[in-house]
Write an enzyme that holds these catalytic residues in place. Structure first.
Site, PDB file in Angstrom:
ATOM      1  N   LYS A 119      -7.849  -3.055   7.745  1.00 60.38           N
ATOM      2  CA  LYS A 119      -8.500  -1.759   7.652  1.00 60.38           C
ATOM      3  C   LYS A 119      -9.928  -1.897   7.125  1.00 60.38           C
ATOM      4  O   LYS A 119     -10.781  -2.458   7.794  1.00 60.38           O
ATOM      5  CB  LYS A 119      -7.636  -0.839   6.778  1.00 60.38           C
ATOM      6  CG  LYS A 119      -6.142  -0.821   7.143  1.00 60.38           C
ATOM      7  CD  LYS A 119      -5.882  -0.504   8.610  1.00 60.38           C
ATOM      8  CE  LYS A 119      -4.410  -0.175   8.915  1.00 60.38           C
ATOM      9  NZ  LYS A 119      -3.487  -1.295   8.786  1.00 60.38           N
ATOM     10  N   ASP A 149      -0.748  -0.509  -3.575  1.00 59.96           N
ATOM     11  CA  ASP A 149      -1.398  -0.664  -2.274  1.00 59.96           C
ATOM     12  C   ASP A 149      -2.764   0.001  -2.373  1.00 59.96           C
ATOM     13  O   ASP A 149      -2.862   1.218  -2.497  1.00 59.96           O
ATOM     14  CB  ASP A 149      -0.545  -0.026  -1.175  1.00 59.96           C
ATOM     15  CG  ASP A 149      -1.069  -0.328   0.224  1.00 59.96           C
ATOM     16  OD1 ASP A 149      -2.314  -0.380   0.389  1.00 59.96           O
ATOM     17  OD2 ASP A 149      -0.263  -0.490   1.148  1.00 59.96           O
TER      18      ASP A 149
END
Length: 377
Positions: free
Chosen positions: A195, A170
């Protein structure tokens, strides 16, 4: 081509013939066939859409991969990823992991027959100790959410590759601008595009990226089968957001470094978790495997009362979930991102009543420090 240029111009292949500087939004669910048995290359937007294709090509180029698949959220991407595995398969994951990922693993994937073990993945020997004949993947966050644990990606890949185990990273916190896991031995990269890639807190998105042809085809098949594809308009928002990724990451990091050093000086702040501090236990690894430290900071204060005081007194900084946008956000992990964990599970990870997480934005650093000061005092 330099990443800063890729961010601006994106995919080399242009689908538009009008000369439009902005990538067009192909807001169409379906596409007409020119003749029987023939196609324009686009049939139905669940399978592929020109706007989404441009975005996926851009993200793949940034990560140094050959395939990127765009989903409706980061969790949708991880949900699809788990469909690569069969009942009985074993997955090792970072113990300090986003709470939504843990919830998916424990409440959804486990009932479907997958098995999970958790380890401090900053210590490769702890991963190796958990590997069995059924282990099919290692899933890591680095830096981790929320205590910023850094994992040596190359060291883990040296464990996984000889055994045919997938290494999944990730890369949400650092993005491909600061860290390229594929070059370090990862097989699949996960992003919550909501994000930093988007960067403006205005849409949800997720990505899976790989350089392996067969894996890429499997991931595309999963997207088409599950239907969680990113819409054309949301794809356009991500294309627009990525154009400023480089300059945002640099400035947000600059702000974060200033704030991290200031937090260390405040008497009510007991510990600061930031990979860019020289005293961070994995500072050297971060310096080697990444070109930057990002702008995520967690810190503990002297009491629960102080933590609540900060959350209720900040004025410029917003008390809200999520991260990576231009606005600075502060989060209370025990009540927000990791609320589904038991108290014992949270405490074991250091996610207690005194831990706060800060996503540093683009505001003037001194204004952010002044806001934190008045909230703490």
């Amino acid at each position: 081509m330099n990443q800063k240029t890729i961010c601006i111009h994106g995919c080399k292949e242009k689908k538009d013939l009008t000369g439009s500087v902005s990538v067009p939004i192909y807001q169409s669910a379906t596409f007409a066939h020119p003749a029987v048995g023939k196609s324009t290359g686009y049939d139905y937007s669940r399978q592929q859409n020109p706007t989404r294709e441009h975005l996926e090509c851009t993200v793949a180029a940034l990560e140094g991969g050959s395939h990127a698949v765009a989903f409706t959220s980061g969790m949708a991407a991880i949900t699809a990823l788990m469909e690569l595995f069969q009942p009985g398969d074993h997955i090792i994951a970072s113990e300090d992991l986003y709470g939504g990922s843990i919830r998916l693993f424990e409440q959804i994937n486990k009932k479907n027959g997958l098995r999970f073990s958790y380890a401090d993945t900053s210590d490769a020997t702890k991963i190796e100790a958990l590997i069995t004949k059924d282990t099919k993947a290692v899933f890591i966050e680095t830096p981790s959410n929320p205590t910023m644990i850094v994992t040596d990606i190359k060291a883990v890949s040296e464990l996984t590759k000889p055994r045919g185990i997938l290494l999944i990273v990730d890369n949400t916190f650092l993005t491909p601008y600061f860290q390229k896991p594929l070059q370090l031995g990862a097989d699949i990269i996960v992003h919550s595009g909501t994000k930093y890639l988007c960067g403006h807190n205005d849409t949800l998105a997720g990505f899976l990226v790989t350089e392996d042809q067969k894996l890429g085809e499997k991931l595309r098949h999963l997207l088409m089968s599950l239907g969680s594809c990113l819409s054309p308009f949301d794809s356009w928002l991500l294309i627009r957001g990525i154009k400023t990724l480089a300059i945002r990451m640099e400035k947000q990091q600059e702000n974060a470094i200033a704030i991290a050093h200031w937090l260390k000086t405040h008497p009510k702040v007991k510990k600061v978790y930031y990979a860019g501090l020289s005293e961070h236990p994995s500072y050297e690894i971060s310096s080697t495997q990444a070109s930057g430290f990002g702008s995520m900071i967690s810190f503990t204060v002297d009491s629960e009362a102080t933590a609540v005081q900060v959350l209720e007194k900040v004025e410029l900084i917003l008390y809200a979930e999520s991260l990576g946008g231009v606005e600075t956000l502060i989060t209370y992990p025990m009540l927000q991102t990791h609320a589904d964990l038991t108290k014992e599970e949270r405490d074991a990870r250091g996610i207690n009543e005194t831990l706060l997480r800060l996503s540093v934005g683009l505001e003037f650093a001194e204004d952010l420090i002044s806001d934190l000061k008045q909230a703490l005092d």
